[in-house]
Design an enzyme around this catalytic site. Structure first.
Site, PDB file in Angstrom:
ATOM      1  N   HIS A 166     -40.743  85.807  -9.623  1.00 48.96           N
ATOM      2  CA  HIS A 166     -40.496  87.240  -9.751  1.00 48.96           C
ATOM      3  C   HIS A 166     -39.117  87.512 -10.328  1.00 48.96           C
ATOM      4  O   HIS A 166     -38.264  86.620 -10.436  1.00 48.96           O
ATOM      5  CB  HIS A 166     -40.655  87.938  -8.395  1.00 48.96           C
ATOM      6  CG  HIS A 166     -39.683  87.509  -7.340  1.00 48.96           C
ATOM      7  ND1 HIS A 166     -38.383  87.961  -7.285  1.00 48.96           N
ATOM      8  CD2 HIS A 166     -39.826  86.662  -6.288  1.00 48.96           C
ATOM      9  CE1 HIS A 166     -37.767  87.426  -6.249  1.00 48.96           C
ATOM     10  NE2 HIS A 166     -38.622  86.631  -5.623  1.00 48.96           N
ATOM     11  N   CYS A 182     -39.139  81.620  -3.055  1.00 47.88           N
ATOM     12  CA  CYS A 182     -39.627  82.195  -4.311  1.00 47.88           C
ATOM     13  C   CYS A 182     -38.741  81.756  -5.480  1.00 47.88           C
ATOM     14  O   CYS A 182     -37.595  81.350  -5.298  1.00 47.88           O
ATOM     15  CB  CYS A 182     -39.654  83.713  -4.225  1.00 47.88           C
ATOM     16  SG  CYS A 182     -41.004  84.350  -3.197  1.00 47.88           S
TER      17      CYS A 182
END
Length: 206
Positions: A166, A182
């Site tokens: 992301h 992440c």
């Protein structure tokens, strides 16, 4: 000893000869050696074109995306995340790859594996998982998508895991090990990747 002195002298000569593109001293030398990608301009002012980046937008121009030569047995279209190097590679035909600088998991949160992109979202919302709330009780239960959302401009979801590739509203964290697992990219880079990678694409995290 004479060989060592000769090597040191040659290194010093290279350092004096290398053009300093941004900053001075050792940081300037690194900038000169790695440089921004061809055609990319670093500026201390507000960027006027898509080929300009602010000098402090990322911690070093080596993290800016660029096409490189890349040898792999993976098929074109595969995403390879090299957490040790802090790079994400999108495999392209003819021995090439698009290379992006990334932020990765901090110590204790590292992981590896092979997954598929299971979903894609523009300006994704963020619902911190229970494990994250246990570590950071002050986090919101839910945050809608937008410029202040730590998920950034785009997200690629990895299988049934809680991990995602992301964007980020902290671009200076690219090149560092800071996340809970992440993979972070600058918003500009994740928008670029988002347009190139379809749902179902293979993602290899090493």
């Amino acid at each position: 000893m004479p060989m060592i002195r000769l090597a040191l002298a040659f290194t010093a000569l290279l350092m004096m000869a290398a053009p300093i593109q941004a900053g001075s001293g050792y940081r300037g030398y690194l900038n000169a050696m790695f440089g921004p990608p061809p055609g990319m301009v670093l500026t201390p002012d507000t960027p006027q074109t898509m080929l300009e980046y602010q000098t402090e937008y990322v911690s070093h121009p080596m993290w800016l995306r660029q096409v490189i030569s890349y040898r792999t047995s993976e098929a074109p279209g595969t995403v390879i995340v090299d957490t040790r190097q802090h790079y994400l590679f999108l495999v392209m035909p003819n021995g090439k790859a698009m290379r992006y600088g990334i932020g990765v998991a901090r110590t204790g949160f590292e992981w590896s594996g092979t997954h598929r992109v299971s979903a894609k979202r523009e300006w994704p919302s963020w619902t911190p998982p229970a494990e994250m709330h246990a570590r950071q009780p002050g986090l919101p239960q839910f945050m809608p998508g937008g410029p202040n959302n730590p998920m950034g401009a785009r997200a690629l979801y990895l299988g049934s895991t809680l991990y995602r590739i992301h964007g980020t509203n902290e671009p200076w964290s690219i090149g560092r090990s800071v996340s809970s697992g992440c993979i972070r990219m600058t918003n500009e880079d994740v928008i670029d990747l988002y347009g190139r990678v379809p749902v179902g694409a293979k993602v290899v995290v090493v």
